[in-house]
Design a protein around this motif. Structure first.
Motif, PDB file in Angstrom:
ATOM      1  N   PHE A  82      -3.328  -9.156   2.732  1.00 14.87           N
ATOM      2  CA  PHE A  82      -3.041  -7.824   1.895  1.00 14.87           C
ATOM      3  C   PHE A  82      -4.979  -7.797   2.017  1.00 14.87           C
ATOM      4  O   PHE A  82      -4.933  -5.918   1.296  1.00 14.87           O
ATOM      5  CB  PHE A  82      -2.710  -7.181   0.852  1.00 14.87           C
ATOM      6  CG  PHE A  82      -1.325  -8.264   0.727  1.00 14.87           C
ATOM      7  CD1 PHE A  82       0.123  -7.378   1.061  1.00 14.87           C
ATOM      8  CD2 PHE A  82      -0.411  -9.804   1.410  1.00 14.87           C
ATOM      9  CE1 PHE A  82       1.296  -7.752   1.513  1.00 14.87           C
ATOM     10  CE2 PHE A  82       0.283 -10.297   1.358  1.00 14.87           C
ATOM     11  CZ  PHE A  82       1.826  -8.841   1.910  1.00 14.87           C
ATOM     12  N   ALA A  83      -5.218  -7.708   1.744  1.00 18.34           N
ATOM     13  CA  ALA A  83      -7.057  -7.856   1.419  1.00 18.34           C
ATOM     14  C   ALA A  83      -7.447  -6.435   2.414  1.00 18.34           C
ATOM     15  O   ALA A  83      -7.957  -5.813   2.830  1.00 18.34           O
ATOM     16  CB  ALA A  83      -7.773  -8.821   0.385  1.00 18.34           C
ATOM     17  N   ASP A 136      -6.363  -5.693   5.203  1.00 22.89           N
ATOM     18  CA  ASP A 136      -5.140  -3.946   5.915  1.00 22.89           C
ATOM     19  C   ASP A 136      -4.707  -3.653   3.895  1.00 22.89           C
ATOM     20  O   ASP A 136      -3.211  -4.122   4.106  1.00 22.89           O
ATOM     21  CB  ASP A 136      -4.751  -4.533   6.928  1.00 22.89           C
ATOM     22  CG  ASP A 136      -4.075  -3.752   7.561  1.00 22.89           C
ATOM     23  OD1 ASP A 136      -4.336  -2.185   6.909  1.00 22.89           O
ATOM     24  OD2 ASP A 136      -2.985  -3.633   8.484  1.00 22.89           O
ATOM     25  N   PRO A 137      -5.350  -2.972   3.226  1.00 25.26           N
ATOM     26  CA  PRO A 137      -4.593  -2.455   2.180  1.00 25.26           C
ATOM     27  C   PRO A 137      -2.953  -1.720   2.550  1.00 25.26           C
ATOM     28  O   PRO A 137      -2.001  -1.099   2.379  1.00 25.26           O
ATOM     29  CB  PRO A 137      -5.484  -1.059   1.349  1.00 25.26           C
ATOM     30  CG  PRO A 137      -6.338  -2.350   2.183  1.00 25.26           C
ATOM     31  CD  PRO A 137      -6.953  -2.794   3.236  1.00 25.26           C
ATOM     32  N   ASP A 138      -2.930  -1.077   3.930  1.00 29.42           N
ATOM     33  CA  ASP A 138      -1.635  -0.255   4.863  1.00 29.42           C
ATOM     34  C   ASP A 138      -0.373  -1.015   4.611  1.00 29.42           C
ATOM     35  O   ASP A 138       0.209  -0.406   4.672  1.00 29.42           O
ATOM     36  CB  ASP A 138      -2.450   0.128   5.917  1.00 29.42           C
ATOM     37  CG  ASP A 138      -3.610   1.227   5.952  1.00 29.42           C
ATOM     38  OD1 ASP A 138      -3.667   2.319   4.838  1.00 29.42           O
ATOM     39  OD2 ASP A 138      -4.440   2.575   6.701  1.00 29.42           O
ATOM     40  N   VAL A 139      -0.912  -2.321   4.592  1.00 27.83           N
ATOM     41  CA  VAL A 139       0.677  -2.727   4.737  1.00 27.83           C
ATOM     42  C   VAL A 139       1.315  -2.976   3.602  1.00 27.83           C
ATOM     43  O   VAL A 139       2.542  -2.404   3.734  1.00 27.83           O
ATOM     44  CB  VAL A 139       0.420  -4.536   4.831  1.00 27.83           C
ATOM     45  CG1 VAL A 139       1.671  -5.107   4.740  1.00 27.83           C
ATOM     46  CG2 VAL A 139      -0.435  -5.066   6.510  1.00 27.83           C
ATOM     47  N   VAL A 140       0.751  -2.907   2.356  1.00 23.44           N
ATOM     48  CA  VAL A 140       1.963  -2.505   1.066  1.00 23.44           C
ATOM     49  C   VAL A 140       2.168  -1.566   1.097  1.00 23.44           C
ATOM     50  O   VAL A 140       3.122  -1.033   0.573  1.00 23.44           O
ATOM     51  CB  VAL A 140       0.535  -2.470  -0.209  1.00 23.44           C
ATOM     52  CG1 VAL A 140       1.781  -2.060  -1.144  1.00 23.44           C
ATOM     53  CG2 VAL A 140       0.388  -4.291  -0.229  1.00 23.44           C
ATOM     54  N   ALA A 141       1.353  -0.220   1.696  1.00 25.98           N
ATOM     55  CA  ALA A 141       1.712   1.190   1.529  1.00 25.98           C
ATOM     56  C   ALA A 141       2.468   1.149   2.736  1.00 25.98           C
ATOM     57  O   ALA A 141       3.556   2.022   2.190  1.00 25.98           O
ATOM     58  CB  ALA A 141       0.573   2.364   1.947  1.00 25.98           C
ATOM     59  N   THR A 142       2.714   0.339   3.563  1.00 28.17           N
ATOM     60  CA  THR A 142       4.097   0.722   5.136  1.00 28.17           C
ATOM     61  C   THR A 142       5.150   0.379   4.278  1.00 28.17           C
ATOM     62  O   THR A 142       6.174   0.448   3.944  1.00 28.17           O
ATOM     63  CB  THR A 142       3.348  -0.299   6.010  1.00 28.17           C
ATOM     64  OG1 THR A 142       2.092   0.344   6.405  1.00 28.17           O
ATOM     65  CG2 THR A 142       3.925  -0.440   7.157  1.00 28.17           C
ATOM     66  N   ASP A 186       6.305  -0.169   1.154  1.00 30.09           N
ATOM     67  CA  ASP A 186       6.128   0.849  -0.231  1.00 30.09           C
ATOM     68  C   ASP A 186       6.385   2.272   0.413  1.00 30.09           C
ATOM     69  O   ASP A 186       8.448   2.837   0.388  1.00 30.09           O
ATOM     70  CB  ASP A 186       5.062   1.102  -1.554  1.00 30.09           C
ATOM     71  CG  ASP A 186       4.872  -0.101  -1.658  1.00 30.09           C
ATOM     72  OD1 ASP A 186       5.827  -0.861  -1.928  1.00 30.09           O
ATOM     73  OD2 ASP A 186       3.674   0.259  -2.569  1.00 30.09           O
ATOM     74  N   VAL A 239      -1.005 -10.007  -7.423  1.00 31.26           N
ATOM     75  CA  VAL A 239      -1.910  -9.074  -7.360  1.00 31.26           C
ATOM     76  C   VAL A 239      -1.526  -8.541  -5.592  1.00 31.26           C
ATOM     77  O   VAL A 239      -1.947  -7.127  -6.109  1.00 31.26           O
ATOM     78  CB  VAL A 239      -3.477 -10.101  -6.005  1.00 31.26           C
ATOM     79  CG1 VAL A 239      -4.316  -9.792  -5.589  1.00 31.26           C
ATOM     80  CG2 VAL A 239      -4.050 -11.747  -6.865  1.00 31.26           C
ATOM     81  N   VAL A 240      -0.037  -9.172  -5.457  1.00 26.63           N
ATOM     82  CA  VAL A 240       0.426  -7.802  -4.155  1.00 26.63           C
ATOM     83  C   VAL A 240       1.368  -7.835  -4.952  1.00 26.63           C
ATOM     84  O   VAL A 240       2.570  -8.244  -5.666  1.00 26.63           O
ATOM     85  CB  VAL A 240       0.412  -8.482  -3.167  1.00 26.63           C
ATOM     86  CG1 VAL A 240       1.431  -7.501  -2.118  1.00 26.63           C
ATOM     87  CG2 VAL A 240      -0.500  -8.963  -2.432  1.00 26.63           C
TER      88      VAL A 240
END
Length: 323
Positions: A133-134, A136-142, A144, A171-172
């Motif tokens: 997650f640190a 590639d922040p886009d993982v959380v955005a994807t 969500d 954190v996540v």
């Protein structure tokens, strides 16, 4: 069957779920529980539903999508009456995982096609690497974005260890964690993970409640696994330790040292003794196993004395030898 909320997801799940790795059948190498009979798997799924089991946990890697396909076929026309959790990131055993946003999108869309219904109830990252997650922040955005689009209802993580789960909590924004918890492996309880999850409103799925068959008595030190069984990777020392430990722990719990019909029920009731646990997911391959496992919910959690004896034994003995 009793039901519990799955954290703050808004989903309600049966206390006893259906672990669906086994029904996927054999995959390349020693990466499964071996070949299965689809007719028997369909009967198991049907019987589980009749007994009130509404939570089904699967993954694309289970039978290279076959487990998902069987669940989709079994519940066609009544998909809204169950809660299905699948995973993403590990499409096939033996192939490198891929947690890139594009891969997660492809995986979710393919799983939804196999499972049917309007949405995947819970999408879990399948053993995500530390630092994902640190990096590639886009993982959380994807993830969500999938939820906002209605492709999934919630997302979480299925991890290898409680330590990995604890590193992510707070954190996540994962709504659910799936982690090992059983009478032979109590790290999720003793490490503080369950308390952390409850504090953050995160649902907990207790995986491997029967410790791969040792806690049901189906497996012991005399068992010889087929070449395609993933359990061939265990050391002889671990097999002997778990077999001996199962007898000790069942004796402490009051279910006796000799395997019998009460062993599975006691092991599942142990998991249900922790209110932070929403559901526990024994692997089910037959109607008889569905019946045996479902009965644990009606029996209720173990009493506090039995749980204390199990945890006390862990304070003096080491049963989990593999990291």
């Amino acid at each position: 069957m009793k039901y519990r909320p799955l954290g703050s997801t808004g989903l309600e799940v049966s206390e006893i779920g259906f672990g669906a790795w086994g029904i996927g059948g054999a995959t390349a190498g020693a990466t499964s529980y071996g070949a299965t009979d689809d007719a028997g798997s369909r009967t198991a799924l049907s019987r589980a539903f009749d007994l009130g089991i509404t939570f089904y946990d699967t993954a694309p890697a289970y039978g290279d999508g076959h487990s998902e396909t069987l669940i989709g076929e079994a519940f066609r026309g009544r998909r809204s009456r169950i809660v299905v959790a699948t995973k993403a990131g590990q499409q096939r055993w033996g192939q490198p995982p891929d947690f890139s946003p594009a891969a997660l999108l492809r995986s979710a869309e393919a799983s939804l096609r196999r499972l049917g219904g309007d949405a995947i109830d819970l999408l879990q990252l399948h053993n995500p690497p530390a630092g994902l997650f640190a990096a590639d922040p886009d993982v959380v955005a994807t993830l969500d974005g999938l939820r906002e689009a209605g492709t999934i209802r919630a997302w979480g993580v299925s991890v290898k260890s409680p330590q990995e789960a604890s590193a992510l909590i707070g954190v996540v924004p994962a709504a659910v964690v799936q982690v090992n918890l059983n009478m032979l492996d109590v790290r999720a309880a003793t490490s503080g993970l369950l308390a952390e999850a409850a504090f953050h409103g995160i649902g907990v799925i207790a995986r491997t409640p029967l410790c791969f068959g040792f806690l049901s008595g189906a497996v012991d030190e005399t068992t010889r696994f087929a070449d395609d069984d993933h359990r061939t990777a265990w050391s002889r020392a671990q097999i002997v330790r778990w077999a001996d430990g199962a007898r000790q722990l069942h004796d402490a719990a009051g279910s006796g040292q000799a395997p019998g019909r009460d062993w599975s029920r006691t092991a599942l009731r142990f998991c249900l003794s922790f209110p932070e646990v929403a559901t526990t997911i024994p692997g089910i391959l037959s109607a008889a196993e569905a019946e045996e496992n479902a009965a644990a919910s009606a029996a209720g959690p173990l009493d506090g004395v039995a749980v204390s004896r199990i945890l006390d034994l862990h304070s003096r003995e080491s049963f989990f030898l593999r990291s």
